[in-house]
Design a protein around this motif. Structure first.
Motif, PDB file in Angstrom:
ATOM      1  N   ASP A 140      -0.068  -4.972   3.373  1.00 15.97           N
ATOM      2  CA  ASP A 140      -0.630  -3.760   3.976  1.00 15.97           C
ATOM      3  C   ASP A 140       0.096  -3.584   5.308  1.00 15.97           C
ATOM      4  OD1 ASP A 140      -2.038  -1.676   5.036  1.00 15.97           O
ATOM      5  OD2 ASP A 140      -3.995  -2.421   4.393  1.00 15.97           O
ATOM      6  N   ASP A 144      -3.086  -1.871   8.500  1.00 17.95           N
ATOM      7  CA  ASP A 144      -4.494  -1.830   8.095  1.00 17.95           C
ATOM      8  C   ASP A 144      -5.326  -1.417   9.309  1.00 17.95           C
ATOM      9  OD1 ASP A 144      -6.641  -2.489   6.118  1.00 17.95           O
ATOM     10  OD2 ASP A 144      -7.213  -3.896   7.696  1.00 17.95           O
ATOM     11  N   GLU A 193       0.828  -1.212   0.000  1.00 19.34           N
ATOM     12  CA  GLU A 193       0.000   0.000   0.000  1.00 19.34           C
ATOM     13  C   GLU A 193       0.856   1.253   0.000  1.00 19.34           C
ATOM     14  OE1 GLU A 193      -2.762   0.483   3.285  1.00 19.34           O
ATOM     15  OE2 GLU A 193      -3.496   2.347   2.429  1.00 19.34           O
ATOM     16  N   TRP A 215      -4.392  -5.172  -1.093  1.00 19.84           N
ATOM     17  CA  TRP A 215      -3.655  -5.362   0.166  1.00 19.84           C
ATOM     18  C   TRP A 215      -4.572  -5.351   1.385  1.00 19.84           C
ATOM     19  CZ3 TRP A 215      -2.144  -1.446  -3.373  1.00 19.84           C
ATOM     20  CH2 TRP A 215      -2.778  -0.226  -3.194  1.00 19.84           C
ATOM     21  N   ASP A 216      -5.764  -4.747   1.248  1.00 20.37           N
ATOM     22  CA  ASP A 216      -6.671  -4.716   2.398  1.00 20.37           C
ATOM     23  C   ASP A 216      -7.206  -6.106   2.737  1.00 20.37           C
ATOM     24  OD1 ASP A 216      -6.704  -1.865   2.939  1.00 20.37           O
ATOM     25  OD2 ASP A 216      -7.814  -1.643   1.062  1.00 20.37           O
TER      26      ASP A 216
HETATM   27 MG   LIG Z   1      -5.711  -1.437   4.568  1.00 17.53          MG
END
Ligand SMILES: [Mg+2]
Ligand SMILES: Nc1ncnc2c1ncn2[C@@H]1O[C@H](COP(=O)(O)O)[C@@H](OP(=O)(O)O)[C@H]1O
Length: 275
Positions: A96, A99, A66, A219-220
């Motif tokens: 990530d 997050d 990210e 990536w989430d």
């Molecule tokens: Mg995220």
């Protein structure tokens, strides 16, 4: 310090844990007086640590993080593919570093996570993820595909015993249709930060499902989806199609993660409400 594990799943866990420890240290050091500064520092510290360790221990692999410059750009395969090494790579780490950045900056909250996933071209699953770890530093645990957690026990809701379905959703950007959908299926909404923390809550059985729509990136969800599917849970787009990773366009705006026994009911409700 010794070398990290050779096996990718254990390496992902090691990396998520290291980054998580650094993030806990940063919270302790900086405090919560300046949330903006804490968020920026958290993103940077975790990204730099993960990037450095991947360059050192997995130098032949590509990375999609990210926090990389240009990470959100969609690349037309015929025009720019050569400019983006991950599109030609056989193995891509999808990261990530932090997050639930917002929750990280709020004192007392534990719903934030570190995501480390590995996509491989020769994977057998449609999503292409072959390893993943979700660090939940403030919950003092890491969930990983190396030791997939046991499938969550049957709840009263899923056994038809009357308790309402617990449905996790974003605290700040829940899908607009979710309140109506929840009412329709008899679900109680559980607002929570971080896609990783919400999927971890499905994995552990704290909630029965997580629905998101309206925007997200690969990536989430990559690392938590790797863990959820390794555990045996359902994970798909909200139209029931497969989640796909390392696509030219990294946007992956919606998903459903839930117990297998709830999937058809929730997909039917999604078809009715999300259109
Ligand atoms: Mg995220
Ligand atoms: N509408 C949207 N568009 C883009 N990203 C979104 C989004 N809704 C949620 N996300 C991202 O999904 C992650 C989980 O969101 P939430 O905590 O609201 O459930 C967050 O990641 P980051 O914290 O890494 O930015 C957030 O930025």
């Amino acid at each position: 310090m010794g070398s990290p594990p050779m096996i990718d799943g254990a390496f992902a866990r090691w990396l998520a844990d290291r980054a998580g420890q650094a993030l806990l240290g940063l919270r302790a050091e900086m405090g919560f007086a300046d949330p903006g500064a804490l968020k920026s520092a958290g993103d940077k510290v975790s990204h730099d640590l993960i990037r450095t360790e991947l360059a050192r221990w997995r130098p032949g692999d590509a990375v999609l993080s990210e926090e990389d410059e240009g990470s959100r750009l969609a690349w037309a395969a015929d025009v720019n593919a050569e400019a983006v090494s991950r599109l030609a790579a056989d193995r891509v780490w999808i990261i990530d570093p932090l997050d639930g950045t917002r929750e990280f900056s709020e004192e007392g909250r534990a719903d934030w996570a570190v995501h480390v996933a590995l996509w491989a071209r020769n994977a057998v699953s449609p999503h292409g993820l072959v390893a993943g770890a979700v660090g939940l530093p403030a919950q003092h645990r890491v969930l990983g595909t190396d030791y997939p957690p046991a499938y969550p026990p049957m709840t009263a809701a899923t056994a038809g015993g009357g308790r309402t379905i617990r449905l996790a959703a974003s605290r700040s950007r829940p899908p607009v249709f979710l309140t109506d959908l929840a009412e329709d299926v008899g679900a109680e909404l559980v607002p929570m930060g971080s896609a990783g923390a919400k999927i971890a809550a499905v994995v552990t059985g704290d909630v029965d499902a997580y629905i998101h729509a309206g925007g997200q990136y690969e990536w989430d969800s990559a690392a938590p989806v790797a863990v959820a599917t390794a555990t045996g849970l359902h994970a798909s787009r909200i139209d029931g199609s497969a989640l796909k990773y390392n696509e030219a366009d990294p946007r992956l705006p919606d998903l459903l993660v839930c117990r297998k026994d709830l999937a058809s009911r929730l997909l039917a409700a999604l078809q009715k409400h999300s259109g």
